[in-house]
Scaffold this motif. Structure first.
Motif, PDB file in Angstrom:
ATOM      1  N   LEU A   1       0.814  -1.221   0.000  1.00 17.66           N
ATOM      2  CA  LEU A   1       0.000   0.000   0.000  1.00 17.66           C
ATOM      3  C   LEU A   1       0.846   1.269   0.000  1.00 17.66           C
ATOM      4  N   ASP A   2       2.117   1.158   0.416  1.00 19.39           N
ATOM      5  CA  ASP A   2       2.966   2.358   0.445  1.00 19.39           C
ATOM      6  C   ASP A   2       3.372   2.819  -0.945  1.00 19.39           C
ATOM      7  N   LYS A   3       3.516   1.873  -1.882  1.00 24.30           N
ATOM      8  CA  LYS A   3       3.876   2.226  -3.265  1.00 24.30           C
ATOM      9  C   LYS A   3       3.114   1.300  -4.173  1.00 24.30           C
ATOM     10  N   LEU A   4       2.128   1.831  -4.853  1.00 20.77           N
ATOM     11  CA  LEU A   4       1.249   0.963  -5.635  1.00 20.77           C
ATOM     12  C   LEU A   4       0.975   1.594  -7.000  1.00 20.77           C
ATOM     13  N   PRO A   5       1.736   1.168  -8.019  1.00 23.21           N
ATOM     14  CA  PRO A   5       1.526   1.768  -9.339  1.00 23.21           C
ATOM     15  C   PRO A   5       0.156   1.413  -9.905  1.00 23.21           C
ATOM     16  N   THR A   6      -0.414   2.343 -10.650  1.00 13.77           N
ATOM     17  CA  THR A   6      -1.703   2.077 -11.297  1.00 13.77           C
ATOM     18  C   THR A   6      -1.539   0.989 -12.352  1.00 13.77           C
ATOM     19  N   PHE A   7      -0.500   1.138 -13.188  1.00 16.30           N
ATOM     20  CA  PHE A   7      -0.188   0.128 -14.203  1.00 16.30           C
ATOM     21  C   PHE A   7       1.299  -0.196 -14.141  1.00 16.30           C
ATOM     22  N   ALA A   8       1.636  -1.478 -14.040  1.00 17.57           N
ATOM     23  CA  ALA A   8       3.048  -1.879 -14.036  1.00 17.57           C
ATOM     24  C   ALA A   8       3.237  -3.048 -14.995  1.00 17.57           C
ATOM     25  N   ILE A   9       4.431  -3.100 -15.592  1.00 18.36           N
ATOM     26  CA  ILE A   9       4.700  -4.165 -16.564  1.00 18.36           C
ATOM     27  C   ILE A   9       6.048  -4.806 -16.255  1.00 18.36           C
ATOM     28  N   GLY A  10       6.123  -6.101 -16.386  1.00 10.95           N
ATOM     29  CA  GLY A  10       7.358  -6.829 -16.123  1.00 10.95           C
ATOM     30  C   GLY A  10       8.261  -6.841 -17.344  1.00 10.95           C
ATOM     31  N   ALA A  11       9.572  -6.746 -17.101  1.00  7.88           N
ATOM     32  CA  ALA A  11      10.572  -6.867 -18.175  1.00  7.88           C
ATOM     33  C   ALA A  11      11.653  -7.835 -17.725  1.00  7.88           C
ATOM     34  N   ALA A  12      11.266  -8.852 -16.987  1.00  5.09           N
ATOM     35  CA  ALA A  12      12.251  -9.778 -16.404  1.00  5.09           C
ATOM     36  C   ALA A  12      12.417 -11.018 -17.265  1.00  5.09           C
ATOM     37  N   ARG A  13      13.539 -11.677 -17.050  1.00  9.91           N
ATOM     38  CA  ARG A  13      13.820 -12.938 -17.728  1.00  9.91           C
ATOM     39  C   ARG A  13      13.051 -14.078 -17.057  1.00  9.91           C
ATOM     40  N   GLU A  14      12.767 -13.892 -15.783  1.00 10.35           N
ATOM     41  CA  GLU A  14      12.062 -14.930 -15.025  1.00 10.35           C
ATOM     42  C   GLU A  14      11.256 -14.270 -13.911  1.00 10.35           C
ATOM     43  N   TYR A  15      10.087 -14.828 -13.625  1.00 11.06           N
ATOM     44  CA  TYR A  15       9.233 -14.287 -12.564  1.00 11.06           C
ATOM     45  C   TYR A  15       9.052 -15.353 -11.493  1.00 11.06           C
ATOM     46  N   ARG A  16       9.371 -14.968 -10.258  1.00 11.59           N
ATOM     47  CA  ARG A  16       9.262 -15.906  -9.144  1.00 11.59           C
ATOM     48  C   ARG A  16       8.031 -15.631  -8.305  1.00 11.59           C
ATOM     49  N   ASN A  17       7.503 -16.688  -7.714  1.00 12.50           N
ATOM     50  CA  ASN A  17       6.434 -16.582  -6.722  1.00 12.50           C
ATOM     51  C   ASN A  17       7.088 -16.771  -5.341  1.00 12.50           C
ATOM     52  N   GLU A  18       6.445 -16.276  -4.301  1.00  8.45           N
ATOM     53  CA  GLU A  18       6.915 -16.559  -2.940  1.00  8.45           C
ATOM     54  C   GLU A  18       5.722 -16.956  -2.098  1.00  8.45           C
ATOM     55  N   ASP A  19       6.012 -17.481  -0.924  1.00  3.99           N
ATOM     56  CA  ASP A  19       4.921 -17.868  -0.022  1.00  3.99           C
ATOM     57  C   ASP A  19       4.114 -16.628   0.339  1.00  3.99           C
ATOM     58  N   GLU A  20       2.841 -16.632  -0.017  1.00  5.62           N
ATOM     59  CA  GLU A  20       1.987 -15.475   0.247  1.00  5.62           C
ATOM     60  C   GLU A  20       1.188 -15.647   1.536  1.00  5.62           C
ATOM     61  N   GLY A  21       1.323 -16.812   2.167  1.00  7.16           N
ATOM     62  CA  GLY A  21       0.605 -17.043   3.415  1.00  7.16           C
ATOM     63  C   GLY A  21      -0.747 -17.720   3.248  1.00  7.16           C
ATOM     64  N   TRP A  22      -1.042 -18.197   2.050  1.00  9.38           N
ATOM     65  CA  TRP A  22      -2.334 -18.862   1.823  1.00  9.38           C
ATOM     66  C   TRP A  22      -2.292 -20.349   2.174  1.00  9.38           C
ATOM     67  N   GLY A  23      -1.099 -20.861   2.480  1.00  8.26           N
ATOM     68  CA  GLY A  23      -0.998 -22.291   2.780  1.00  8.26           C
ATOM     69  C   GLY A  23      -1.025 -23.149   1.537  1.00  8.26           C
ATOM     70  N   ILE A  24      -0.710 -22.577   0.404  1.00  6.06           N
ATOM     71  CA  ILE A  24      -0.632 -23.358  -0.842  1.00  6.06           C
ATOM     72  C   ILE A  24       0.833 -23.452  -1.252  1.00  6.06           C
ATOM     73  N   PRO A  25       1.189 -24.494  -2.039  1.00  6.61           N
ATOM     74  CA  PRO A  25       2.604 -24.638  -2.399  1.00  6.61           C
ATOM     75  C   PRO A  25       3.107 -23.413  -3.164  1.00  6.61           C
ATOM     76  N   VAL A  26       4.360 -23.025  -2.910  1.00  2.00           N
ATOM     77  CA  VAL A  26       4.971 -21.958  -3.712  1.00  2.00           C
ATOM     78  C   VAL A  26       5.084 -22.481  -5.136  1.00  2.00           C
ATOM     79  N   SER A  27       4.698 -21.635  -6.071  1.00  2.00           N
ATOM     80  CA  SER A  27       4.662 -22.054  -7.478  1.00  2.00           C
ATOM     81  C   SER A  27       6.061 -22.082  -8.086  1.00  2.00           C
ATOM     82  N   ARG A  28       6.223 -22.861  -9.121  1.00  2.00           N
ATOM     83  CA  ARG A  28       7.458 -22.771  -9.900  1.00  2.00           C
ATOM     84  C   ARG A  28       7.548 -21.383 -10.548  1.00  2.00           C
ATOM     85  N   SER A  29       8.737 -21.024 -11.013  1.00  2.65           N
ATOM     86  CA  SER A  29       8.930 -19.734 -11.678  1.00  2.65           C
ATOM     87  C   SER A  29       8.395 -19.797 -13.104  1.00  2.65           C
TER      88      SER A  29
END
Ligand code: DHB
Ligand code: FE
Length: 288
Positions: free
Chosen positions: A67-95
């Motif tokens: 909430l401290d920094k929240l762009p209206t529109f953002a776009i990724g330019a990465a070679r790979e995108y990682r997931n992390e544990d978000e606290g939902w109790g579901i397995p962390v996803s592959r990249s």
């Protein structure tokens, strides 16, 4: 001439509980079956169309932006995108692999087209990307690269429905000017009606959902007329995730064909819908 071709789009819910159901192999349980069955056609369609890239409109829920920094529109330019544990109790996803070259083409084209995107050379992707990916490609490997585009649906002021439709149109124009062969699909995640908190937690509006499902096909302008405040009233506080659907629709051709629709209540606190739209004059895939 080689160039990127937009074939069609998929709209999918992204409820985290789906990740738990998959981890526990519950796809055929009576609660889940009518929902998972809605992806049978999607699997057939994806296997037939063999996409190279998915441009995914989604909303980050506090994993990558807060909430401290929240762009209206953002776009990724990465070679790979990682997931992390978000606290939902579901397995962390592959990249998920990115397509930085295409991302930079879109970034340059969008900014030239007066969409001032926040550019993310590193970007964590949350359940709003990984759950739809897992639903679309349940196997061991994901066959597409992605360009994630996140829209603020979390902290007001939110962009209007009309603005998101226009963002999608700008993405569609930008893709068409990409001078390399890519078979592209567009994804919009989240929603339909839902509200997770407050007095109206659990709120669902089937009548309005069905109107949205009808209008998104070839009359998205009619939906673009609603204000965000009216939308929250009609679809619930998190129903604004439909902004992702509006952007997806904008990237497709002016008229599209609905080739698949599944609507099911409830999945967790939401009405879940799965839709496949095809661009007009979609080129047939050449036999390999
Ligand atoms: C739920 C729905 C969402 O859109 C989300 O991001 C998280 C949870 C739900 O209904 O459980
Ligand atoms: Fe969500």
């Amino acid at each position: 001439m080689s160039m990127a071709t937009i074939i069609g789009g998929v709209a999918s819910t992204h409820v985290p509980a789906i990740g738990k159901a998959i981890a526990e192999g519950k796809q055929k349980d009576p609660y889940w079956q009518p929902f998972f069955q809605g992806f049978d056609y999607v699997h057939y369609w994806l296997a037939r169309e063999k996409f190279d890239v998915a441009v995914i409109f989604y909303n980050d829920h506090g994993l990558n932006f807060f909430l401290d920094k929240l762009p209206t529109f953002a776009i990724g330019a990465a070679r790979e995108y990682r997931n992390e544990d978000e606290g939902w109790g579901i397995p962390v996803s592959r990249s998920v692999p990115g397509d930085p070259e295409l991302s930079w083409h879109l970034i340059n084209a969008l900014v030239a087209d007066e969409f001032d995107m926040t550019v993310c050379q590193e970007m964590l992707i949350d359940h709003a990307v990984t759950i739809p990916m897992t639903l679309m490609w349940p196997g061991e490997k994901w066959p597409v690269k992605i360009v994630p585009i996140s829209i603020n649906t979390v902290q007001h002021p939110l962009p209007s429905l009309s603005r998101c439709l226009k963002l999608g149109r700008a993405v569609g124009r930008a893709l068409k000017s990409y001078p390399q062969d890519r078979r592209v699909m567009i994804v919009g995640t989240g929603r339909l009606s839902h509200q997770l908190d407050g007095k109206r937690a659990g709120f669902i509006n089937k009548e309005f959902d069905l109107l949205c499902l009808d209008k998104i096909v070839n009359e998205p302008e009619e939906l673009a007329r609603y204000s965000i405040h009216d939308w929250v009233e009609l679809a619930g506080a998190q129903g604004v995730e439909f902004l992702n659907w509006m952007a997806m629709r904008g990237a497709l051709s002016e008229s599209v064909k609905e080739v698949h629709r599944n609507y099911h209540i409830p999945i967790s606190n939401t009405a879940a819908a799965t839709v496949v739209l095809e661009n007009e004059s979609k080129p047939a895939r050449l036999a390999a």
